[in-house]
Write a protein that holds these residues in place. Structure first.
Motif, short mmCIF file in Angstrom:
data_model
loop_
_atom_site.label_atom_id
_atom_site.label_comp_id
_atom_site.label_asym_id
_atom_site.label_seq_id
_atom_site.Cartn_x
_atom_site.Cartn_y
_atom_site.Cartn_z
N LEU A 152 -0.36 -4.98 -7.81
CA LEU A 152 -1.81 -5.20 -7.85
C LEU A 152 -2.51 -4.50 -6.70
O LEU A 152 -3.61 -3.95 -6.86
CB LEU A 152 -2.10 -6.70 -7.81
N ILE A 153 -1.89 -4.48 -5.54
CA ILE A 153 -2.49 -3.83 -4.37
C ILE A 153 -2.48 -2.31 -4.52
O ILE A 153 -3.38 -1.61 -4.03
CB ILE A 153 -1.73 -4.23 -3.09
N LEU A 154 -1.50 -1.78 -5.24
CA LEU A 154 -1.34 -0.32 -5.33
C LEU A 154 -2.32 0.32 -6.32
O LEU A 154 -2.57 1.52 -6.24
CB LEU A 154 0.10 0.04 -5.72
N PHE A 155 -2.87 -0.45 -7.26
CA PHE A 155 -3.77 0.15 -8.26
C PHE A 155 -4.95 0.89 -7.62
O PHE A 155 -5.22 2.04 -7.99
CB PHE A 155 -4.27 -0.92 -9.23
N PRO A 156 -5.70 0.28 -6.69
CA PRO A 156 -6.83 1.02 -6.12
C PRO A 156 -6.39 2.11 -5.15
O PRO A 156 -7.16 3.03 -4.87
CB PRO A 156 -7.62 -0.07 -5.38
N ALA A 157 -5.17 2.01 -4.64
CA ALA A 157 -4.70 3.00 -3.67
C ALA A 157 -4.24 4.29 -4.35
O ALA A 157 -4.37 5.38 -3.78
CB ALA A 157 -3.55 2.42 -2.83
N VAL A 158 -3.71 4.18 -5.56
CA VAL A 158 -3.20 5.35 -6.29
C VAL A 158 -3.89 5.38 -7.65
O VAL A 158 -3.40 4.83 -8.62
CB VAL A 158 -1.66 5.28 -6.47
N GLN A 159 -5.02 6.06 -7.71
CA GLN A 159 -5.80 6.09 -8.94
C GLN A 159 -5.42 7.32 -9.76
O GLN A 159 -6.16 8.31 -9.84
CB GLN A 159 -7.30 6.07 -8.63
N PHE A 195 -8.82 -6.41 -6.25
CA PHE A 195 -7.38 -6.28 -6.50
C PHE A 195 -6.60 -7.18 -5.56
O PHE A 195 -5.50 -7.64 -5.89
CB PHE A 195 -6.94 -4.82 -6.30
N VAL A 196 -7.16 -7.44 -4.39
CA VAL A 196 -6.50 -8.35 -3.44
C VAL A 196 -6.53 -9.79 -3.96
O VAL A 196 -5.55 -10.53 -3.82
CB VAL A 196 -7.18 -8.26 -2.06
N ILE A 197 -7.65 -10.18 -4.59
CA ILE A 197 -7.79 -11.57 -5.06
C ILE A 197 -6.68 -11.97 -6.02
O ILE A 197 -6.02 -13.01 -5.81
CB ILE A 197 -9.18 -11.78 -5.69
N PRO A 198 -6.41 -11.21 -7.11
CA PRO A 198 -5.31 -11.64 -7.98
C PRO A 198 -3.96 -11.59 -7.28
O PRO A 198 -3.09 -12.42 -7.57
CB PRO A 198 -5.38 -10.65 -9.15
N SER A 199 -3.78 -10.64 -6.36
CA SER A 199 -2.54 -10.58 -5.60
C SER A 199 -2.33 -11.87 -4.80
O SER A 199 -1.24 -12.46 -4.77
CB SER A 199 -2.54 -9.37 -4.67
N LEU A 254 3.85 -4.81 -14.25
CA LEU A 254 3.17 -6.10 -14.36
C LEU A 254 3.57 -6.84 -15.63
O LEU A 254 3.80 -8.06 -15.60
CB LEU A 254 1.65 -5.90 -14.34
N GLY A 255 3.63 -6.14 -16.75
CA GLY A 255 4.03 -6.79 -18.00
C GLY A 255 5.43 -7.38 -17.90
O GLY A 255 5.67 -8.52 -18.31
N LEU A 313 -7.64 -11.52 -14.52
CA LEU A 313 -8.55 -10.67 -13.75
C LEU A 313 -8.07 -9.23 -13.72
O LEU A 313 -8.88 -8.30 -13.89
CB LEU A 313 -8.68 -11.22 -12.33
N GLN A 314 -6.76 -9.00 -13.53
CA GLN A 314 -6.30 -7.62 -13.42
C GLN A 314 -6.51 -6.85 -14.72
O GLN A 314 -6.83 -5.67 -14.69
CB GLN A 314 -4.83 -7.57 -12.97
#
Length: 416
Positions: free
Chosen positions: A85-92, A161-165, A104-105, A24-25
């Motif tokens: 995963l949570i930080l992606f939408p917070a810091v675009q 982004f919360v769902i995969p987290s 992540l990798g 998903l991510q």
């Protein structure tokens, strides 16, 4: 297979949830990157960072496990995944996304290594092949299921982004509650890339090209679909089609490969994948493009296992572990390069560049396989080893399981 499912279901369930979160991510970032105004080139760098982290981890995580143990490494890396995963939408910001994908990798590779170690430890000589098959099916189903979550309404911009987290966090429970002690990693002798190339030029070149093809599917498919103007539901089906094709074709091609000259089969399958990509370049219908994606995935993913099996046909049993490390490294280099090149091609040619580059890579593999068929005779079919299903996203441990299965089958055939 039922025995494996019954005895290893907690581990397989945990890996399924991990794959849903990871699948998903990747697609979600491809969609959200366009909405954030990131160019195709920037998204190519973002996607490539994942494979760079994966490659570093494949070499560093075994040493980490030797130093502090499986459980600590698993828990620590899992925590970093949830946080990233949570930080992606917070810091675009592109730099933040590149760093996040790198983390992540690295962490997903480490988590796979740890979980697969436990899974391998539960397998016996009699069940190793079934365990490997079950694991490959679970991996593929996880990625397919992840695409269905793309269409979940996300008004706030954070939910997807919360769902995969959450899924990654939940996946720890069945794995950690079912583990048994795992043998320590043992170092294997090294095989230089020059030695690997001398053993199997087609295996080495093919694995490099397929690394780029797989990275294009896993990293850039959603970017292509977004740039091509597909809706979320259409993107979900399009990305899933690659893995549906892989799931359908893995076993038929494996059955055939144990009965024919593998170089000829590699050439034919690569040519079919290239044809699918070329049709997609010219196609105007969405469903034709989806069908082409299934053909490409159904050809490219099994090709990875075919090339490993072909390389093993020229190796002694004691050299297989060293060779698999080299193949993993070459695959990783190709995976890092794939999104970067495909991003540049898409920047120049537009969305069709996605399929143009995939077609070019598979045509190159077709031509090289045809050339290698003129350079030396094929090994007798009765002396070749068994095909073992492995995805291009395999960690060192999954490769080890495949090689153990290959060795066991070879020894059994020699005794008969």
């Amino acid at each position: 297979m039922l025995y494996v499912m019954r005895t290893s279901w907690p581990l397989l369930l945990g890996m399924l949830l991990l794959m849903v979160g990871n699948g998903l991510q990747g697609s979600l970032l491809g969609v959200r990157g366009s909405a954030a105004g990131f160019s195709t080139t920037v998204m190519a760098v973002v996607m490539s960072a994942y494979f760079a982290g994966f490659l570093f981890a494949s070499r560093m995580v075994p040493e980490m496990i030797r130093r502090v143990g499986h459980v600590r490494v698993f828990a620590a890396l899992g925590s970093f995944i949830s946080a990233a995963l949570i930080l992606f939408p917070a810091v675009q910001h592109p730099a933040a996304w590149v760093l996040g994908r790198l983390v992540l990798g690295f962490c997903f590779c480490g988590v796979y290594v740890t979980a697969e170690s436990w899974l391998n430890n539960t397998a016996t000589n009699e069940t190793r092949g079934q365990t490997l098959s079950a694991y490959m099916i679970v991996q593929t189903l996880g990625i397919i299921a992840a695409q269905a979550l793309l269409v979940v309404p996300d008004v706030s911009g954070f939910l997807l982004f919360v769902i995969p987290s959450v899924l990654v966090s939940i996946s720890f429970a069945p794995i950690l509650l079912s583990i048994s002690p795992t043998p320590a990693f043992e170092s294997t002798k090294r095989m230089t890339l020059r030695e690997l190339y001398s053993v199997s030029p087609l295996g080495m070149v093919g694995i490099f090209l397929l690394g780029s093809v797989f990275a294009a599917q896993f990293g850039m498919a959603a970017v292509y679909a977004t740039e091509a103007g597909m809706r979320l539901g259409q993107i979900s089906i399009f990305v899933a089609a690659f893995y549906v094709g892989a799931l359908i074709m893995q076993y038929p091609l494996g059955w055939i490969s144990d009965r024919v000259d593998r170089r000829g089969l590699i050439m034919i399958v690569a040519a079919l994948g290239a044809a699918g990509a070329l049709v997609a370049v010219m196609a105007q219908s969405y469903w034709v493009i989806v069908g082409c994606a299934a053909v490409i995935g159904g050809c490219s993913n099994p090709l990875y296992s075919l090339l490993i099996a072909y390389t093993n046909d020229f190796l002694q049993s004691e050299d297989m572990a060293a060779a698999s490390a080299g193949l993993l490294f070459i695959n990783g280099v190709g995976a890092i390069a794939g999104p970067l090149v495909i991003g540049w091609v898409m920047q120049v040619m537009g969305p069709p560049g996605f399929f143009v580059l995939i077609a070019t890579l598979l045509v190159a593999l077709t031509a090289y396989a045809a050339y290698r068929m003129t350079q030396r005779p094929a090994p007798a079919v009765e002396t070749t080893g068994a095909y073992a299903p492995v995805l291009p996203s395999a960690s060192p441990v999954a490769m080890e399981v495949a090689q153990e299965y290959f060795i066991e089958r070879s020894e059994e055939e020699e005794e008969e």
